[in-house]
Motif scaffolding. Structure first.
Motif, PDB file in Angstrom:
ATOM      1  N   ALA A  89      -7.247  12.727   0.906  1.00  0.00           N
ATOM      2  CA  ALA A  89      -7.991  12.096   1.996  1.00  0.00           C
ATOM      3  C   ALA A  89      -8.138  10.597   1.787  1.00  0.00           C
ATOM      4  N   MET A  90      -8.243  10.166   0.553  1.00  0.00           N
ATOM      5  CA  MET A  90      -8.395   8.745   0.257  1.00  0.00           C
ATOM      6  C   MET A  90      -7.087   7.984   0.467  1.00  0.00           C
ATOM      7  N   TYR A  91      -5.974   8.548  -0.012  1.00  0.00           N
ATOM      8  CA  TYR A  91      -4.761   7.752  -0.148  1.00  0.00           C
ATOM      9  C   TYR A  91      -3.688   7.999   0.903  1.00  0.00           C
ATOM     10  N   LEU A  92      -3.666   9.159   1.563  1.00  0.00           N
ATOM     11  CA  LEU A  92      -2.684   9.320   2.631  1.00  0.00           C
ATOM     12  C   LEU A  92      -2.931   8.347   3.783  1.00  0.00           C
ATOM     13  N   PRO A  93      -4.156   8.251   4.310  1.00  0.00           N
ATOM     14  CA  PRO A  93      -4.385   7.227   5.341  1.00  0.00           C
ATOM     15  C   PRO A  93      -4.156   5.810   4.817  1.00  0.00           C
ATOM     16  N   ALA A  94      -4.496   5.594   3.530  1.00  0.00           N
ATOM     17  CA  ALA A  94      -4.336   4.260   2.953  1.00  0.00           C
ATOM     18  C   ALA A  94      -2.877   3.818   2.921  1.00  0.00           C
ATOM     19  N   SER A  95      -1.948   4.780   2.910  1.00  0.00           N
ATOM     20  CA  SER A  95      -0.531   4.431   2.775  1.00  0.00           C
ATOM     21  C   SER A  95      -0.012   3.644   3.969  1.00  0.00           C
ATOM     22  N   VAL A  96      -0.647   3.778   5.121  1.00  0.00           N
ATOM     23  CA  VAL A  96      -0.213   3.025   6.306  1.00  0.00           C
ATOM     24  C   VAL A  96      -1.178   1.903   6.647  1.00  0.00           C
ATOM     25  N   SER A  97      -2.227   1.754   5.851  1.00  0.00           N
ATOM     26  CA  SER A  97      -3.248   0.761   6.183  1.00  0.00           C
ATOM     27  C   SER A  97      -2.746  -0.666   6.003  1.00  0.00           C
ATOM     28  N   GLY A  98      -1.866  -0.885   5.018  1.00  0.00           N
ATOM     29  CA  GLY A  98      -1.309  -2.217   4.830  1.00  0.00           C
ATOM     30  C   GLY A  98      -0.470  -2.651   6.022  1.00  0.00           C
ATOM     31  N   TYR A  99       0.346  -1.724   6.533  1.00  0.00           N
ATOM     32  CA  TYR A  99       1.146  -2.028   7.719  1.00  0.00           C
ATOM     33  C   TYR A  99       0.241  -2.285   8.924  1.00  0.00           C
ATOM     34  N   PHE A 100      -0.797  -1.456   9.073  1.00  0.00           N
ATOM     35  CA  PHE A 100      -1.731  -1.624  10.188  1.00  0.00           C
ATOM     36  C   PHE A 100      -2.409  -2.989  10.131  1.00  0.00           C
ATOM     37  N   PHE A 101      -2.909  -3.344   8.961  1.00  0.00           N
ATOM     38  CA  PHE A 101      -3.609  -4.614   8.800  1.00  0.00           C
ATOM     39  C   PHE A 101      -2.669  -5.781   9.101  1.00  0.00           C
ATOM     40  N   ALA A 102      -1.441  -5.708   8.565  1.00  0.00           N
ATOM     41  CA  ALA A 102      -0.476  -6.780   8.793  1.00  0.00           C
ATOM     42  C   ALA A 102      -0.099  -6.891  10.266  1.00  0.00           C
ATOM     43  N   THR A 113       0.807  -1.234   0.000  1.00  0.00           N
ATOM     44  CA  THR A 113       0.000   0.000   0.000  1.00  0.00           C
ATOM     45  C   THR A 113       0.834   1.274   0.000  1.00  0.00           C
ATOM     46  N   ILE A 114       2.162   1.159  -0.061  1.00  0.00           N
ATOM     47  CA  ILE A 114       3.000   2.361   0.033  1.00  0.00           C
ATOM     48  C   ILE A 114       2.792   3.294  -1.155  1.00  0.00           C
ATOM     49  N   PHE A 115       2.325   2.750  -2.294  1.00  0.00           N
ATOM     50  CA  PHE A 115       2.060   3.621  -3.444  1.00  0.00           C
ATOM     51  C   PHE A 115       1.010   4.669  -3.107  1.00  0.00           C
ATOM     52  N   THR A 116       0.123   4.356  -2.159  1.00  0.00           N
ATOM     53  CA  THR A 116      -0.913   5.324  -1.798  1.00  0.00           C
ATOM     54  C   THR A 116      -0.331   6.540  -1.090  1.00  0.00           C
ATOM     55  N   LEU A 117       0.859   6.403  -0.501  1.00  0.00           N
ATOM     56  CA  LEU A 117       1.528   7.572   0.075  1.00  0.00           C
ATOM     57  C   LEU A 117       1.832   8.577  -1.020  1.00  0.00           C
ATOM     58  N   GLY A 118       2.372   8.091  -2.134  1.00  0.00           N
ATOM     59  CA  GLY A 118       2.627   8.983  -3.266  1.00  0.00           C
ATOM     60  C   GLY A 118       1.353   9.591  -3.806  1.00  0.00           C
ATOM     61  N   TYR A 161      -8.017  -0.125   1.194  1.00  0.00           N
ATOM     62  CA  TYR A 161      -6.711  -0.373   0.592  1.00  0.00           C
ATOM     63  C   TYR A 161      -5.835  -1.281   1.451  1.00  0.00           C
ATOM     64  N   GLY A 162      -6.012  -1.238   2.768  1.00  0.00           N
ATOM     65  CA  GLY A 162      -5.328  -2.226   3.584  1.00  0.00           C
ATOM     66  C   GLY A 162      -5.805  -3.625   3.253  1.00  0.00           C
ATOM     67  N   TYR A 163      -7.107  -3.754   3.072  1.00  0.00           N
ATOM     68  CA  TYR A 163      -7.694  -5.048   2.698  1.00  0.00           C
ATOM     69  C   TYR A 163      -7.210  -5.505   1.321  1.00  0.00           C
ATOM     70  N   LEU A 164      -7.260  -4.626   0.323  1.00  0.00           N
ATOM     71  CA  LEU A 164      -6.901  -5.021  -1.040  1.00  0.00           C
ATOM     72  C   LEU A 164      -5.458  -5.498  -1.141  1.00  0.00           C
ATOM     73  N   GLY A 165      -4.560  -4.841  -0.421  1.00  0.00           N
ATOM     74  CA  GLY A 165      -3.158  -5.201  -0.516  1.00  0.00           C
ATOM     75  C   GLY A 165      -2.846  -6.597   0.005  1.00  0.00           C
ATOM     76  N   LEU A 166      -3.651  -7.082   0.958  1.00  0.00           N
ATOM     77  CA  LEU A 166      -3.348  -8.357   1.593  1.00  0.00           C
ATOM     78  C   LEU A 166      -4.415  -9.424   1.379  1.00  0.00           C
ATOM     79  N   TYR A 167      -5.471  -9.103   0.660  1.00  0.00           N
ATOM     80  CA  TYR A 167      -6.536 -10.091   0.456  1.00  0.00           C
ATOM     81  C   TYR A 167      -6.034 -11.354  -0.243  1.00  0.00           C
TER      82      TYR A 167
END
Length: 408
Positions: free
Chosen positions: A360-373, A65-70, A243-249
């Protein structure tokens, strides 16, 4: 407390639906289709990438999900530039950037440079997102949600085709780098088509328009009014959850259910297929109370999350729930909130509104993969999935309740 009337709700569309405008919209949709293919294929490639670089679970989750940071960092600056120098210029530059960096991911020597290319690819995708939605939303003002829905439908088609085509390339070549090179090249082809077929008269509609007054005593509509703030909160909740879900589904399906690579591709692709309903969802959003439409969307996301992670063990059930989740997020929440935010500001600031939506959509999403994991490491897949898709969307429901009705 009352809020400003929705911007643009009484104006006629800049153009009626004609063969020419539909063809132009189709080309713009294609630019977003290749964006979606690039974005969604990475989750299918991630298990092989994880093995290649010997990544930990948290590293893989972050990379997914790090691409969402960009994307998030690019949103507001790109929206401002789209309003100042032109939306087409921003779309062209961003399409070039994410196509090149998509291909460069295949050349990475390790985690550091792969992460850098992922972030830069996200910058290109976020800038394109902000300028593209602003251009389409301004040109098709009367049917804004329908036009935005067509872009999301293109995203859905790309999100469905990307994992399938990428998975097929991976299976036939045994090399995860091949899909990234192919999709990067495809983006450059679409860029050339767009340069010669989409006129500036379409992309720049309303950009030089003077701000319009409202019946409120303050006169001009404020950019950061309550509706915009509530939309931003709802957008952040949706982006973080999905996006946290999509990255690890796909990783969840492989580890928890033992599905094959082909099954992973189809299940992940069903989410994108659900987004094909965006045009129809946009028709309803243009005619109904958009707050209530979002309430239905967030409730459906939570229901699907409970099904995917708590109840559905059978493969067909996963396919159906992935499809419905795609409808709820892309068809309803993404389409509707994007249109609602643009309607809440003057047309001349549509680019900035679109940029705020992207941030608003993608800045929080950038850390969601790490959070989910991280939550998965502590609580397991089932509890982590319920938290990700059931608990977090509650913030979106609260934001819609706090928004208030527009003044007539």
């Amino acid at each position: 407390m009352t809020t400003p009337a929705l911007a643009g709700t009484t104006r006629k569309s800049a153009s009626p639906w004609t063969v020419r405008t539909l063809l132009v919209l189709l080309v713009l949709d294609l630019t977003y289709l290749v964006n979606a293919m690039d974005r969604q294929v990475f989750a299918i490639l991630l298990p092989d990438i994880k093995q290649t670089y010997l990544l930990t679970g948290n590293q893989a989750g972050t990379l997914s999900t790090i691409f969402t940071l960009g994307m998030g960092l690019a949103g507001i600056p790109a929206g401002y530039l789209a309003d100042r120098i032109g939306r087409k210029r921003v779309i062209v530059a961003s399409l070039l950037l994410f196509s090149i960096t998509c291909a460069l991911q295949a050349t990475a020597h390790g985690l550091v440079d792969l992460t850098a290319w992922r972030i830069l690819s996200g910058v290109g995708e976020g800038a394109q997102n902000a300028a593209l939605y602003a251009a389409v939303g301004a040109y098709f003002q009367r049917n804004r949600a329908v036009a935005i829905g067509s872009i999301n439908a293109a995203f859905g088609l790309g999100a469905f085709a990307g994992p399938l085509w990428g998975g097929a390339l991976l299976s036939s070549t045994g090399d995860w780098r091949v899909p990234l090179l192919v999709f990067g090249g495809l983006g450059l082809v679409i860029l050339v088509v767009m340069l010669f077929t989409v006129p500036r008269s379409v992309t720049e509609t309303g950009r030089q328009e003077a701000p319009r007054a409202t019946p409120a005593a303050s006169g001009e509509i404020r950019f950061f009014n309550r509706r915009v703030v509530c939309c931003a909160i709802a957008t952040a909740a949706a982006g973080f959850a999905i996006y946290g879900y999509l990255g690890l589904y796909p990783t969840y399906l492989r580890e928890a259910h033992g599905y094959s690579g082909g099954q992973l591709s189809v299940a992940a692709g069903m989410f994108g297929l659900g987004a094909l309903t965006s045009v129809f969802c946009g028709m309803f959003a243009d005619r109904l109370d958009q707050r209530l439409v979002n309430v239905a969307g967030f409730a459906a996301i939570a229901a699907c999350g409970a099904g995917i992670f708590a109840f559905a063990d059978a493969y067909p059930a996963q396919l159906v729930l992935s499809l419905v989740l795609g409808i709820a997020f892309t068809g309803i929440v993404y389409t509707n909130t994007n249109a609602l935010m643009q309607r809440s500001v003057p047309a001349a600031k549509a680019g900035r509104a679109s940029g705020l939506f992207v941030a608003a959509m993608y800045l929080p999403a950038s850390v969601s993969g790490y959070f989910f994991a991280a939550v998965k490491s502590g609580l397991g897949w089932h509890a982590a999935g319920v938290i990700q898709l059931c608990a977090i969307p509650v913030a979106g429901l609260v934001a819609m309740a706090a928004m208030g009705k527009p003044r007539d």
